[in-house]
Design a protein around this motif. Structure first.
Motif, PDB file in Angstrom:
ATOM      1  N   ARG B  47      54.599  -6.373  77.835  1.00 12.15           N
ATOM      2  CA  ARG B  47      53.480  -5.882  78.658  1.00 12.15           C
ATOM      3  C   ARG B  47      52.980  -6.948  79.612  1.00 12.15           C
ATOM      4  N   LEU B  48      52.789  -8.140  79.138  1.00 13.06           N
ATOM      5  CA  LEU B  48      52.236  -9.216  79.962  1.00 13.06           C
ATOM      6  C   LEU B  48      53.145  -9.574  81.128  1.00 13.06           C
ATOM      7  N   SER B  49      54.424  -9.320  80.977  1.00  8.70           N
ATOM      8  CA  SER B  49      55.337  -9.682  82.065  1.00  8.70           C
ATOM      9  C   SER B  49      54.974  -8.961  83.362  1.00  8.70           C
ATOM     10  N   ARG B  50      54.286  -7.824  83.254  1.00 12.31           N
ATOM     11  CA  ARG B  50      53.892  -7.099  84.477  1.00 12.31           C
ATOM     12  C   ARG B  50      52.821  -7.857  85.250  1.00 12.31           C
ATOM     13  N   VAL B  51      52.116  -8.726  84.574  1.00 11.41           N
ATOM     14  CA  VAL B  51      51.135  -9.563  85.276  1.00 11.41           C
ATOM     15  C   VAL B  51      51.860 -10.413  86.323  1.00 11.41           C
ATOM     16  N   ALA B  52      53.115 -10.724  86.060  1.00  9.95           N
ATOM     17  CA  ALA B  52      53.896 -11.539  86.990  1.00  9.95           C
ATOM     18  C   ALA B  52      54.361 -10.767  88.225  1.00  9.95           C
ATOM     19  N   ASP B  53      54.154  -9.458  88.236  1.00  7.55           N
ATOM     20  CA  ASP B  53      54.554  -8.663  89.411  1.00  7.55           C
ATOM     21  C   ASP B  53      53.883  -9.140  90.680  1.00  7.55           C
TER      22      ASP B  53
END
Lengths: 180, 228
Positions: B47-53
Motif C-alpha cells: 500500500r505505501l508504495s503508492r505514496v511513491a507515485d
C-alpha cells in the motif's frame, strides 16, 4: 504509468533468466525507481550505486516475486526503497554533515500528480488526504525520504515522542481508511 | 480504531524502516519466522508504495544500464567469445594457465633453423576455448615480430594488446594489434637475448591499448614461443 500486467509478465520472464526481458524491464521502470532512490539518497553517485544493487536484487529474486502477494510495481518500488535506505543509513554512519543529509522538505504533490496517482486504485492517497497534515507529513518523510524518528523529529521540530505518537496514530487511521 | 492490533502498527513501522536496534532485529526475526507478520509487512509495503507515485521519474544515465548488465551478464555478446583467464593484476605466472603452443602450419612459412643459430621463432597464442588465436613470428635477424590475429577479433571499442613477460618481470608492452592484418613490431630489448623464454600474452584493452604501461584488461590468451 505502465500496466501492471506488462510489468508482471516481464518479471516472470526475468525469473526464467530472460536477459532481454530484464533489459526491457529496466527501460520501463528505472526512471521511476531512480527518482525514488534519489529522493532518499539525495546524491547521484551513491544513488547510482544503489540502483545497481536494486537491479541485481531484481535479477536474482524475480523468481520469488509471486510468492509474496505484492502488486508488481510495489514489489519493485519496495526493493528500490529498501536498498536506498540501506545505502543512506550506511553513509550516515560515516558522514556527519546534516547539511548533506537533510534536504529541504519536498512539497506536497500537485493536484495533477494526485490525479495520476489516484487513477489506479490509489486508495492510500485518498486516505493520506484524510490524515491531519502533520501526521501525513511525518509519514511522507519516513516513506519518501527514509527519515528515522529522530530525523523526522528534527525536521518537523517536534519532540520525538510526539512524532512516534503521530506516526502510530496516522498508520492506524490509514489502516482503518483502507479497509473500509 | 481497534480493528487491528499493535502488531499491525509494528509491521507498518517496520515497513517504513522506523524501527531501530533491537526492535528492528526482533522484527527481522519475526519476518522470517512468522508468516502472518510477513503478510502484514507485505501489505504495508504494497500500500505505501503508492505514496511513491508522486515522485517524478528521473532518467538514469545510460552508462548505468551498461554497468548493470555487464556486472550481471558478463561482457557483451561479442566480447564474451573471449575466454577470460581472469584479471591480470595480482596473478602470478604460476596461476596463469599456459596453453599448449600448436605447431605452426609449415606451408605458410619458410623453414626455420634451430634455436641458437639465428632461427626464427613461431608461437601461437591461444585461449583455452580456442576462440582467440594470435600467431606470432619472430625473426632474430631483424628483431621483427609479425603478428596476425587469426581468430577472435575484439569489438570495435576494444583493442587487443600483446605483452611479453620475462622471468619474474612485469609485462612489457609489445604493441596494440591491428585486426585482420599483420601487425609488425620490434621485439623489446628485454627479450632479445632469449626469446624462447618469453611468455607472450594478449589482453583485452580499451581502444588504442592500455592507458598505462601495464595490462588493465583481462588476459585472453597466453603462449610461449617455440622454435621449429
Amino acid at each position: 504509468m505502465q500496466s501492471a500486467g506488462e510489468i508482471e509478465t516481464l518479471i516472470a520472464r526475468v525469473a526464467l533468466g530472460d536477459r532481454e526481458a530484464f533489459a526491457s524491464l529496466y527501460d520501463l521502470v528505472s526512471p521511476q525507481l531512480f527518482g525514488i532512490t534519489l529522493r532518499v539518497i539525495k546524491q547521484r553517485a551513491a544513488a547510482e550505486d544503489a540502483m545497481q544493487e536494486t537491479f541485481t536484487k531484481i535479477w536474482r529474486n524475480a523468481d520469488r516475486y509471486q510468492a509474496n502477494g505484492y502488486s508488481p510495481m510495489a514489489w519493485l518500488v519496495t526493493i528500490a526503497r529498501n536498498t536506498a535506505i540501506d545505502s543512506l543509513r550506511a553513509r550516515q554512519k560515516v558522514q556527519f554533515s546534516d547539511f548533506e543529509m537533510h534536504d529541504l522538505p519536498s512539497p506536497e504533490p500537485t493536484a495533477e500528480q494526485r490525479v495520476v496517482a489516484q487513477s489506479e486504485l490509489g486508495r492510500i492517497t485518498d486516505c493520506m488526504d484524510e490524515l491531519q497534515p502533520r501526521r501525513r507529513e511525518a509519514i511522507r518523510l519516513a516513506y519518501l525520504d527514509g527519515e528515522s524518528y529522530a530525523g523526522i523529529s528534527e525536521q518537523m521540530d517536534v519532540p520525538l515522542n510526539t512524532i512516534r505518537t503521530w506516526l502510530r496514530r496516522g498508520l492506524m487511521s490509514l489502516r482503518e481508511c483502507m479497509s473500509r | 480504531m481497534s480493528d487491528f492490533d499493535d502488531e499491525d502498527v509494528f509491521a507498518a513501522e517496520y515497513a517504513l524502516r522506523l524501527l531501530e536496534g533491537e526492535a528492528e532485529q526482533t522484527a527481522d526475526d519475526k519476518l522470517r519466522k512468522d508468516p502472518v507478520f510477513a503478510q502484514r509487512v507485505a501489505y504495508w509495503n504494497d500500500r505505501l508504495s503508492r505514496v511513491a507515485d508522486e515522485v517524478a521519474p528521473v532518467a538514469p544515465p545510460p552508462a548505468l544500464k551498461t554497468r548493470i548488465t555487464k556486472q550481471l551478464f558478463g561482457p557483451s555478446e561479442a566480447v564474451s567469445l573471449w575466454n577470460r583467464l581472469g584479471l591480470w593484476r595480482g596473478l602470478t605466472f604460476a596461476s596463469l594457465a599456459l596453453c599448449a603452443v600448436l605447431l605452426f602450419d609449415a606451408s605458410q612459412k619458410a623453414p626455420v633453423t634451430p634455436e641458437g643459430q639465428g632461427g626464427e621463432y613461431l608461437a601461437e597464442v591461444i585461449s583455452d576455448d580456442a576462440t582467440v588465436r594470435v600467431l606470432v613470428h619472430y625473426d632474430p635477424a631483424t628483431q621483427e615480430l609479425g603478428i596476425v590475429v587469426s581468430s577472435g577479433q575484439p569489438t570495435s571499442d576494444r583493442s587487443l594488446q600483446l605483452w611479453g613477460i620475462g622471468d619474474n618481470a612485469a609485462p612489457v608492452s609489445i604493441g596494440v594489434l591491428d585486426s585482420g592484418t599483420t601487425s609488425k613490431f620490434i621485439l623489446p630489448n628485454a627479450f632479445i637475448d632469449n626469446p624462447a623464454r618469453v611468455t607472450l600474452a594478449v589482453s583485452d584493452e580499451p581502444l588504442g591499448g592500455s592507458p598505462t604501461d601495464q595490462p588493465t584488461g583481462a588476459v585472453v590468451a597466453v603462449g610461449q614461443p617455440v622454435v621449429f
